[in-house]
Enzyme design. Structure first.
Site, short mmCIF file in Angstrom:
data_model
loop_
_atom_site.label_atom_id
_atom_site.label_comp_id
_atom_site.label_asym_id
_atom_site.label_seq_id
_atom_site.Cartn_x
_atom_site.Cartn_y
_atom_site.Cartn_z
N LYS A 1 10.49 -3.77 6.08
CA LYS A 1 10.07 -2.60 6.85
C LYS A 1 10.89 -2.55 8.14
CE LYS A 1 5.47 -2.62 4.80
NZ LYS A 1 5.73 -1.45 3.93
N THR A 2 12.05 -1.93 8.04
CA THR A 2 12.99 -1.87 9.17
C THR A 2 13.51 -0.46 9.36
OG1 THR A 2 14.96 -2.28 7.82
CG2 THR A 2 13.77 -4.22 8.62
N ALA B 1 16.60 0.20 9.59
CA ALA B 1 17.77 0.30 8.71
C ALA B 1 17.37 0.78 7.33
CB ALA B 1 18.46 -1.06 8.62
N CYS C 1 9.76 -5.28 10.75
CA CYS C 1 10.84 -6.21 11.08
C CYS C 1 10.45 -7.65 10.78
CB CYS C 1 11.26 -6.09 12.54
SG CYS C 1 12.76 -7.04 12.90
N ASP D 1 7.66 2.50 6.85
CA ASP D 1 6.73 1.37 6.85
C ASP D 1 5.46 1.62 6.06
OD1 ASP D 1 8.60 0.31 8.54
OD2 ASP D 1 7.41 0.51 10.36
N CYS E 1 18.72 -6.83 9.00
CA CYS E 1 17.92 -7.60 9.94
C CYS E 1 18.86 -8.36 10.88
CB CYS E 1 17.02 -8.57 9.18
SG CYS E 1 15.83 -9.43 10.23
#
Length: 298
Positions: A207-208, A210, A36, A199, A242
């Site tokens: 790196k999320t 979503a 994130c 990730d 984000c």
């Protein structure tokens, strides 16, 4: 000193923000990719909003020490965040590599090629008691800056887990040890029977959660195709999202792809913080995560 990335200290962050009575507040963002990417400055905006409501923001010297070269990679969203930064009088230090944080002494040290103009002014003035700068000879103009703080929220540098970093699956050209994949098919670049997502990969996306939600169907489709004797055909376009709260009750939902092109889901300008996106983040997405996404039905 606290970090929302550490289970042991995350709960302390709010206590420190709530009890803060003014002084120097530092928020860090490392030079490495992190889970994130917006998280390091989300907490900063919420803290500033709280201090404004408390009537002490003008007594707060807020600094964002970031290893990135800009506040956000998508211009449409960056424009909004620049307004938030100006509103809160936040001092930005980009291209900064944090090398040490001393909680007991309340100091943070970082290296940078350039010293922010406002920082330079303060360092050269007689009231610069909280700053120190040392020329680091022989390192191409890199300067070492020491900054005293009264409150610090730090984000540690991150990498792939050791069991990946020390395996043949790692990207040999990436010191952080991420899995080497084709960024579109999610297939390993050396081992055709290996796919990776999330990730742990070297895909140049945020790196999320979503991103993982969009990567998972691609991996499933391509894995099934490979098992059937066909070539992978599904492609991930780098989509990520984000949600960035700019103050309590308002949020900017940034959605974008590999090309840093906005990929807005809703028929509104998502670059403008609003109440509806705040409710989506705080009410809808948690339910969606636990009841749909984890089950693979959303």
């Amino acid at each position: 000193m606290s970090s929302n990335y550490a289970f042991e200290s995350a709960a302390k962050t709010w206590e420190f923000i709530k009890d803060f009575k003014g002084g120097t507040a530092v928020f860090t963002n490392p030079t490495t990719p992190i889970k994130c990417g917006g998280a390091p400055h989300k907490i900063m905006y919420l803290a500033c909003d709280y201090w404004r409501k408390k009537g002490i923001l003008d007594q707060c010297d807020v600094h964002y020490v970031s290893g990135a070269s800009m506040i956000f990679g998508v211009p449409e969203y960056a424009a909004t965040l620049k307004e938030v930064i100006a509103k809160n009088n936040i001092h930005l230090h980009f291209g900064a590599n944090v090398t040490a944080i001393n909680g007991a002494a309340k100091t943070i040290e970082f290296e940078t090629n350039e010293v922010n103009e406002k920082l330079s002014e303060k360092i050269s003035s007689s009231v610069a008691a909280c700053y120190g700068i040392i020329e680091n000879n022989g390192t191409g103009g890199i300067k070492k800056v020491t900054l005293n703080f009264d409150l610090c929220h730090f984000v540690p540098p991150q990498s792939a887990p050791d069991f990946i970093k020390e395996s043949p699956l790692r990207d040999p050209n990436n010191a952080l040890g991420y899995v080497a994949i084709d960024k579109n098919t999610m297939q390993h670049t050396t081992y055709a029977n290996v796919f990776a997502l999330g990730d742990c990969t070297n895909a140049p996306c945020s790196k999320t959660g979503a991103a993982i939600r969009k990567q998972a169907p691609v991996v499933v489709s391509n894995l099934l195709a490979l098992m059937a004797g066909n070539e992978p055909y599904a492609a991930y376009d780098g989509y990520s999202a984000c949600p960035i709260p700019t103050q309590y009750g308002k949020l900017m939902l940034a959605e974008f792809d590999y090309s840093n092109t906005p990929k807005m889901t809703f028929p509104i300008d998502q670059a403008k913080p609003n109440r509806a996106m705040w409710l989506l983040k705080t009410k809808v997405l948690p339910w969606l995560y636990w009841n749909k996404i984890l089950k693979g039905t959303a």
